[in-house]
Design a protein around this motif. Structure first.
Motif, mmCIF file in Angstrom:
data_model
loop_
_atom_site.group_PDB
_atom_site.id
_atom_site.type_symbol
_atom_site.label_atom_id
_atom_site.label_comp_id
_atom_site.label_asym_id
_atom_site.label_seq_id
_atom_site.Cartn_x
_atom_site.Cartn_y
_atom_site.Cartn_z
ATOM 1 N N ARG A 39 10.905 -28.110 14.683
ATOM 2 C CA ARG A 39 11.304 -26.759 14.597
ATOM 3 C C ARG A 39 11.829 -26.294 15.973
ATOM 4 N NH1 ARG A 39 7.947 -22.005 11.333
ATOM 5 N NH2 ARG A 39 6.621 -21.825 13.528
ATOM 6 N N VAL A 40 11.071 -26.431 16.938
ATOM 7 C CA VAL A 40 11.572 -25.941 18.281
ATOM 8 C C VAL A 40 12.924 -26.629 18.676
ATOM 9 C CG1 VAL A 40 10.767 -25.907 20.536
ATOM 10 C CG2 VAL A 40 9.027 -25.567 18.911
ATOM 11 N N LEU A 41 13.035 -27.859 18.555
ATOM 12 C CA LEU A 41 14.492 -28.314 18.637
ATOM 13 C C LEU A 41 15.387 -27.609 17.941
ATOM 14 C CD1 LEU A 41 13.504 -32.262 18.798
ATOM 15 C CD2 LEU A 41 13.834 -30.642 20.673
ATOM 16 N N GLN A 42 15.023 -27.435 16.561
ATOM 17 C CA GLN A 42 16.169 -26.762 15.779
ATOM 18 C C GLN A 42 16.592 -25.317 16.284
ATOM 19 O OE1 GLN A 42 17.734 -27.921 12.903
ATOM 20 N NE2 GLN A 42 18.974 -26.359 13.482
ATOM 21 N N MET A 43 15.414 -24.672 16.694
ATOM 22 C CA MET A 43 15.574 -23.213 17.342
ATOM 23 C C MET A 43 16.359 -23.331 18.607
ATOM 24 S SD MET A 43 11.661 -21.568 17.429
ATOM 25 C CE MET A 43 10.792 -21.053 15.863
ATOM 26 N N MET A 44 16.407 -24.477 19.311
ATOM 27 C CA MET A 44 17.206 -24.588 20.556
ATOM 28 C C MET A 44 18.686 -24.865 20.058
ATOM 29 S SD MET A 44 15.541 -23.985 23.196
ATOM 30 C CE MET A 44 16.563 -24.515 24.551
ATOM 31 N N GLU A 45 19.073 -25.558 18.884
ATOM 32 C CA GLU A 45 20.269 -25.890 18.352
ATOM 33 C C GLU A 45 20.752 -24.499 17.974
ATOM 34 O OE1 GLU A 45 20.853 -28.829 15.812
ATOM 35 O OE2 GLU A 45 19.607 -30.605 16.902
ATOM 36 N N ASP A 46 19.760 -23.562 17.227
ATOM 37 C CA ASP A 46 20.300 -22.486 16.717
ATOM 38 C C ASP A 46 20.790 -21.272 17.663
ATOM 39 O OD1 ASP A 46 20.066 -23.682 14.203
ATOM 40 O OD2 ASP A 46 18.223 -22.757 13.829
ATOM 41 N N GLY A 47 20.517 -21.405 18.910
ATOM 42 C CA GLY A 47 20.599 -20.543 19.865
ATOM 43 C C GLY A 47 19.532 -19.820 20.622
ATOM 44 N N LEU A 48 18.272 -20.348 20.635
ATOM 45 C CA LEU A 48 17.250 -19.630 21.372
ATOM 46 C C LEU A 48 17.435 -19.301 22.845
ATOM 47 C CD1 LEU A 48 14.252 -18.906 21.219
ATOM 48 C CD2 LEU A 48 13.662 -21.104 21.747
ATOM 49 N N GLU A 49 17.959 -20.284 23.571
ATOM 50 C CA GLU A 49 18.373 -19.962 24.849
ATOM 51 C C GLU A 49 19.195 -18.673 25.030
ATOM 52 O OE1 GLU A 49 20.089 -21.727 28.928
ATOM 53 O OE2 GLU A 49 19.964 -23.027 27.132
ATOM 54 N N ALA A 50 20.271 -18.597 24.360
ATOM 55 C CA ALA A 50 21.016 -17.347 24.139
ATOM 56 C C ALA A 50 20.320 -16.186 24.062
ATOM 57 C CB ALA A 50 22.312 -17.637 23.179
ATOM 58 N N GLU A 51 19.630 -16.141 22.848
ATOM 59 C CA GLU A 51 18.477 -15.170 22.372
ATOM 60 C C GLU A 51 17.721 -14.663 23.441
ATOM 61 O OE1 GLU A 51 17.036 -14.698 18.012
ATOM 62 O OE2 GLU A 51 15.330 -15.465 19.283
ATOM 63 N N ALA A 52 17.112 -15.643 24.208
ATOM 64 C CA ALA A 52 16.040 -15.217 25.232
ATOM 65 C C ALA A 52 16.792 -14.538 26.256
ATOM 66 C CB ALA A 52 15.315 -16.504 25.658
ATOM 67 N N ARG A 53 17.914 -15.090 26.687
ATOM 68 C CA ARG A 53 18.846 -14.523 27.915
ATOM 69 C C ARG A 53 18.950 -13.118 27.496
ATOM 70 N NH1 ARG A 53 20.034 -17.661 31.782
ATOM 71 N NH2 ARG A 53 19.993 -20.163 31.612
ATOM 72 N N SER A 54 19.390 -12.818 26.281
ATOM 73 C CA SER A 54 19.710 -11.474 25.911
ATOM 74 C C SER A 54 18.741 -10.477 26.037
ATOM 75 C CB SER A 54 20.102 -11.580 24.274
ATOM 76 O OG SER A 54 19.200 -11.556 23.455
ATOM 77 N N VAL A 55 17.468 -10.876 26.051
ATOM 78 C CA VAL A 55 16.276 -10.315 26.149
ATOM 79 C C VAL A 55 15.648 -10.208 27.461
ATOM 80 C CG1 VAL A 55 15.947 -9.718 23.873
ATOM 81 C CG2 VAL A 55 14.648 -11.700 25.090
ATOM 82 N N TYR A 56 16.031 -11.236 28.357
ATOM 83 C CA TYR A 56 15.456 -11.626 29.520
ATOM 84 C C TYR A 56 15.181 -10.318 30.544
ATOM 85 C CZ TYR A 56 14.910 -13.741 34.192
ATOM 86 O OH TYR A 56 14.769 -14.253 35.362
ATOM 87 N N PRO A 57 16.228 -9.440 30.449
ATOM 88 C CA PRO A 57 15.842 -8.196 31.509
ATOM 89 C C PRO A 57 14.761 -7.461 31.156
ATOM 90 C CG PRO A 57 18.097 -8.508 31.029
ATOM 91 C CD PRO A 57 17.570 -9.376 30.066
ATOM 92 N N LEU A 58 14.434 -7.501 29.977
ATOM 93 C CA LEU A 58 13.111 -6.619 29.425
ATOM 94 C C LEU A 58 12.000 -7.523 29.368
ATOM 95 C CD1 LEU A 58 15.177 -5.387 26.651
ATOM 96 C CD2 LEU A 58 14.937 -4.125 28.453
ATOM 97 N N LYS A 59 11.673 -8.749 30.140
ATOM 98 C CA LYS A 59 10.565 -9.523 29.818
ATOM 99 C C LYS A 59 9.281 -9.008 30.123
ATOM 100 C CE LYS A 59 10.968 -11.633 34.581
ATOM 101 N NZ LYS A 59 10.956 -12.833 35.473
ATOM 102 N N GLY A 60 9.205 -7.867 30.653
ATOM 103 C CA GLY A 60 7.874 -7.361 30.813
ATOM 104 C C GLY A 60 7.353 -6.570 29.628
ATOM 105 N N LEU A 61 8.085 -6.433 28.668
ATOM 106 C CA LEU A 61 7.582 -6.070 27.428
ATOM 107 C C LEU A 61 6.617 -6.718 26.686
ATOM 108 C CD1 LEU A 61 11.007 -4.590 25.593
ATOM 109 C CD2 LEU A 61 9.293 -3.249 27.212
ATOM 110 N N ASN A 62 5.528 -6.047 26.211
ATOM 111 C CA ASN A 62 4.659 -6.776 25.218
ATOM 112 C C ASN A 62 4.982 -7.450 24.341
ATOM 113 O OD1 ASN A 62 2.357 -6.115 27.031
ATOM 114 N ND2 ASN A 62 1.742 -4.216 25.770
ATOM 115 N N SER A 63 6.056 -7.000 23.675
ATOM 116 C CA SER A 63 6.709 -7.814 22.543
ATOM 117 C C SER A 63 7.120 -9.098 22.806
ATOM 118 C CB SER A 63 7.703 -6.949 21.714
ATOM 119 O OG SER A 63 8.765 -6.448 22.783
ATOM 120 N N LEU A 64 7.610 -9.325 24.120
ATOM 121 C CA LEU A 64 8.163 -10.491 24.529
ATOM 122 C C LEU A 64 7.137 -11.393 25.250
ATOM 123 C CD1 LEU A 64 11.400 -9.147 25.828
ATOM 124 C CD2 LEU A 64 11.188 -10.518 23.989
#
Length: 304
Positions: A214-239
């Motif tokens: 499932r993790v490999l599938q997440m990577m194929e589905d765009g997890l890296e781009a999703e994580a980059r989109s919220v990277y500036p907010l990485k201090g939030l508890n939700s992340l």
């Protein structure tokens, strides 16, 4: 009296498709009990139901909050209870079914609905901001030591590597002048509906393989781009959750992408074991293999 069916189990066990079939069988929507799938910005990394799945069966508590929002198990309890018990025609969460289906793997969310959660005061914005700033400046070890001084009983049982848990306990200590422990009375609340718990489990190695895939599938589905989109907010508890912490380490240059993926798989497996340990303590759960769909539906029909 309304009956609440709860389908629970660890991450990767296979709850999603089974619950779609059960919801269709009961002709009810699905009430989500995943503390991260509520955030609309994180659909891939939290394995949230797809839009196609949500079109197939109505879901509550999926993507209904932003990562900027403060949300807790106590707030979830209040929202679900309002959904299940409110008969007001103008309710923003109308629910008129005699049966309900709740599913997920967030242990505290499920327990909050079934047994209630302690009435711990809501932390005010000033205290929350102050403690967040202190965490950033002083670091977690200093706050853990302070918790040891202010509330040694809670310090003895809290996950001291979890900044959210440590900071929340200190927020209550500072805001109220009382220990966090003093509010944890663990009194079970009576519910105006029947509760039927159904647990799903597979062999440990089988779940490991499913999680890794499932993790490999997440990577194929765009997890890296999703994580980059919220990277500036990485201090939030939700992340502060599996899938994003590891990707942030990769973005920071601390590890390479291959290692980030490996760590996501490893930490997901660790969380799965924690879920299993928690669920095993509950003797009210009737356990099934998720592939035994007919057997599960027969059991549900017998409980109706």
């Amino acid at each position: 009296m309304k009956t609440l069916f709860i389908i629970l189990g660890p991450t990767g066990v296979g709850k999603t498709e089974l619950c779609l079939q059960i919801a269709e069988h009961l002709n009810v929507p699905i009430i989500n009990a995943d503390s991260r799938q509520i955030f609309r910005e994180l659909p891939i990394g939290t394995a949230a139901p797809t839009q196609e799945q949500q079109n197939r069966v109505k879901h509550y508590f999926v993507g209904n909050h932003s990562i900027h929002d403060y949300y807790s198990a106590a707030m979830y309890e209040e929202d679900v209870m309002h959904l299940l018990t409110s008969s007001l025609p103008d309710s923003h969460l109308p629910y008129d079914k005699e049966e309900a289906l709740l599913t997920g793997g967030s242990m505290m969310y499920i327990d909050a609905v079934c047994d209630g959660i302690d009435d711990i005061p809501t932390v005010d914005e000033v205290t929350r901001a102050t403690m967040k700033e202190r965490l950033e400046k002083e670091g977690l070890p200093a706050l853990v030591e302070e918790l040891h001084e202010l509330d040694p009983e809670h310090w003895a049982i809290v996950d001291r590597n979890n900044p959210r848990r440590v900071v929340h306990a200190l927020e209550i200590c500072h805001m109220t002048g009382n220990t966090y422990t003093s509010y944890r009375v663990h009194k079970v609340k009576q519910r105006p509906f029947n509760i039927v718990k159904i647990g799903l489990r597979r062999d440990r190695e089988e779940i490991y393989e499913r999680i890794n895939a499932r993790v490999l599938q997440m990577m194929e589905d765009g997890l890296e781009a999703e994580a980059r989109s919220v990277y500036p907010l990485k201090g939030l508890n939700s992340l502060n959750t599996v899938g994003y912490k590891e990707m942030f380490d990769y973005f920071d240059g601390n590890i390479d992408l291959q290692e980030a993926v490996r760590q996501i798989q490893s930490n997901s497996r660790r969380y799965m074991r924690k879920q299993e340990t928690w669920f095993k303590k509950d003797e009210r759960i009737k356990w099934f293999h998720p592939d035994n769909v007919k057997e599960i539906i027969n059991y549900i029909d017998a409980c109706r």
